[in-house]
Design a protein around this motif. Structure first.
Motif, PDB file in Angstrom:
ATOM      1  N   LEU A   1       0.860  -1.179   0.000  1.00  0.00           N
ATOM      2  CA  LEU A   1       0.000   0.000   0.000  1.00  0.00           C
ATOM      3  C   LEU A   1       0.898   1.231   0.000  1.00  0.00           C
ATOM      4  CD1 LEU A   1      -3.055   0.644   0.031  1.00  0.00           C
ATOM      5  CD2 LEU A   1      -2.865   0.963   2.498  1.00  0.00           C
ATOM      6  N   GLY A   2       1.228   1.706  -1.223  1.00  0.00           N
ATOM      7  CA  GLY A   2       2.029   2.929  -1.331  1.00  0.00           C
ATOM      8  C   GLY A   2       3.521   2.728  -1.230  1.00  0.00           C
ATOM      9  N   ILE A   3       4.051   1.637  -1.809  1.00  0.00           N
ATOM     10  CA  ILE A   3       5.487   1.314  -1.859  1.00  0.00           C
ATOM     11  C   ILE A   3       6.194   1.540  -0.525  1.00  0.00           C
ATOM     12  CG2 ILE A   3       5.839   1.471  -4.348  1.00  0.00           C
ATOM     13  CD1 ILE A   3       6.891   4.339  -3.941  1.00  0.00           C
ATOM     14  N   GLY A   4       5.556   1.131   0.540  1.00  0.00           N
ATOM     15  CA  GLY A   4       6.196   1.184   1.850  1.00  0.00           C
ATOM     16  C   GLY A   4       6.188   2.540   2.515  1.00  0.00           C
ATOM     17  N   ALA A   5       5.462   3.487   1.973  1.00  0.00           N
ATOM     18  CA  ALA A   5       5.399   4.812   2.588  1.00  0.00           C
ATOM     19  C   ALA A   5       4.601   4.761   3.888  1.00  0.00           C
ATOM     20  CB  ALA A   5       4.757   5.809   1.621  1.00  0.00           C
TER      21      ALA A   5
END
Length: 461
Positions: free
Chosen positions: A365-369
């Motif tokens: 969900l959101g490249i690990g952000a």
């Protein structure tokens, strides 16, 4: 006075940019990514929210590390199909007045002479609202499909990119003098050839003898974004970047450590540390109540493709995670892919160790952000804390689903930040650099390496 927060909408010209599987969400419109109206509407939405810019990520290859092939990526729309991020910018600029556009383009695979022309042209067409997100590219599939036998080694890519920047700086800043264009109808002189100079660049990686083919644009050099997290990447960012995107920090202490490190490096490079705006990526999930926000979050997680995320994470890190036990810890193995993504789940994490399963669930969900889940006031609290305590300058708002993530944030969180005095109610200026750094500064600062090249004799550039 509170720190003024800057905002970019982070997306990509693909189906489910940074959250595999979210294209299946009932409100998601990512399947319209090939429709120009979709992009124009998105630009208008971000400008209505007084965002600084739309950040357009990009890669040039397919994620094929997982299970040694592209099938999982294709089945799950893991950044494929993927369209050119630059071609919609002119239309979006025509429909807006202030919003900036940060396009990703690889310094490894685009020739500097051509890239300089492309961005100068866009800077003219947008009246000074363009940024370049500088990448060196992490996918082997990019290299082999663009004619190389193999990927250029990670650190060597940055060494090459450093010379690349010298070439484009010479083209943008030093080839055409400011008053070269005369447009004198009476004499018939459009431009004074004595004021247009070949750059005569001859280096280890590039030979570019000629002059720039575009006259100076409103910003001359586009605003320079970068996202390096490795040792080489941070050094490159400290020297060149005006804005830095990161997802490496998992908590406030890690963010403070990262921002402090970047500003120290910038100072050592002879720059003003405040001349780099640092933008952590966040995925905001906003509800009018905590319960509503948590329900939205659980719904988003239920749409994330575990297998698709494995493919994406394998591509990001260069490690085929199909052979790993989900409960074993992620190890910091050196590859020629992105070092930052792997470091996030290993050496950069000060508070925990990540198993493969945990890393995948977080990355999906959101490249690990960082996920910020809560009411508008709670989300605003978190952003203000990261800005005022963590020394972030702004945030790349990463879509979970499109355009709902942006719509919720603009409708619910932006008014809270504005009421608190942490975010603009009106744009300060018209160019992107001025909106980021202050009115009256459309050009890159004098202490930047792009300007320092002016100390060279005209004959040497």
């Amino acid at each position: 006075m509170k720190k003024q927060i800057r905002l970019n909408g982070f997306t990509m010209n693909t189906v489910a940019p940074h959250s595999p599987g979210l294209w299946r969400h009932e409100a998601d419109q990512g399947v319209r990514h090939g429709d120009l109206d979709y992009w124009v509407d998105l630009a208008k939405l971000l400008e209505a929210g007084k965002f600084d810019g739309m950040f357009l990520a990009d890669v040039l290859g397919i994620y094929d590390v997982y299970k040694d092939g592209p099938d999982t990526s294709i089945e799950n729309a893991v950044q494929v199909p993927l369209h050119n991020p630059m071609l919609q910018i002119s239309a979006m600029a025509a429909a807006t007045e202030h919003l900036g556009f940060a396009a990703t383009c690889s310094a490894t695979y685009a020739e500097p002479y051509k890239l300089a022309r492309d961005f100068s042209t866009l800077d003219h067409l947008t009246k000074g609202r363009v940024a370049w997100n500088i990448v060196t590219s992490y996918l082997k599939s990019e290299a082999v499909n663009l004619g190389l036998a193999n990927q250029i080694e990670h650190d060597r890519r940055y060494e090459r990119a450093d010379e690349y920047m010298d070439v484009v700086y010479k083209l943008w800043e030093h080839s055409w003098e400011e008053d070269a264009v005369k447009a004198d109808v009476e004499t018939g002189v459009y431009a004074d050839p004595k004021k247009v100079h070949p750059i005569s660049h001859e280096g280890e990686f590039f030979s570019v003898p000629g002059m720039h083919v575009v006259e100076p644009s409103p910003q001359r050099t586009p605003v320079l974004f970068q996202a390096g997290a490795s040792e080489k990447g941070r050094a490159f960012a400290a020297k060149h970047a005006e804005a830095l995107f990161t997802t490496i920090a998992s908590n406030l202490e890690e963010l403070k450590s990262f921002t402090s490190d970047i500003r120290r490096r910038a100072s050592e490079a002879g720059r003003n540390p405040e001349d780099i705006k640092i933008f952590p990526g966040i995925v905001p999930v906003v509800g009018r109540t905590e319960a509503e926000a948590q329900e939205k979050y659980e719904t988003l997680l239920s749409h994330v493709s575990y297998e698709g995320t494995l493919s994406m994470l394998s591509g990001h890190t260069g490690i085929d995670f199909s052979g790993y036990d989900p409960d074993q810890y992620v190890e910091n193995i050196r590859t020629d892919a992105s070092h930052g993504f792997l470091q996030k789940y290993t050496v950069a994490s000060t508070s925990r160790r990540w198993t493969v399963r945990e890393a995948v669930l977080h990355h999906g969900l959101g490249i690990g952000a960082t996920k910020v889940v809560g009411t508008p006031e709670q989300v605003a609290d978190a952003l203000e804390s990261m800005a005022n305590e963590g020394d972030a300058d702004g945030f790349n708002i990463i879509q979970a689903h499109s355009p709902g993530t942006f719509e919720d944030f603009i409708e619910l969180v932006v008014p809270v930040l504005q009421e608190r005095g942490s975010f603009r109610k009106e744009y300060e200026a018209s160019t992107l650099r001025e909106n980021l750094f202050g009115k009256g500064s459309p050009r890159i600062p004098e202490n930047h390496p792009a300007k320092r090249l002016a100390s060279l004799s005209r004959s040497s550039i």
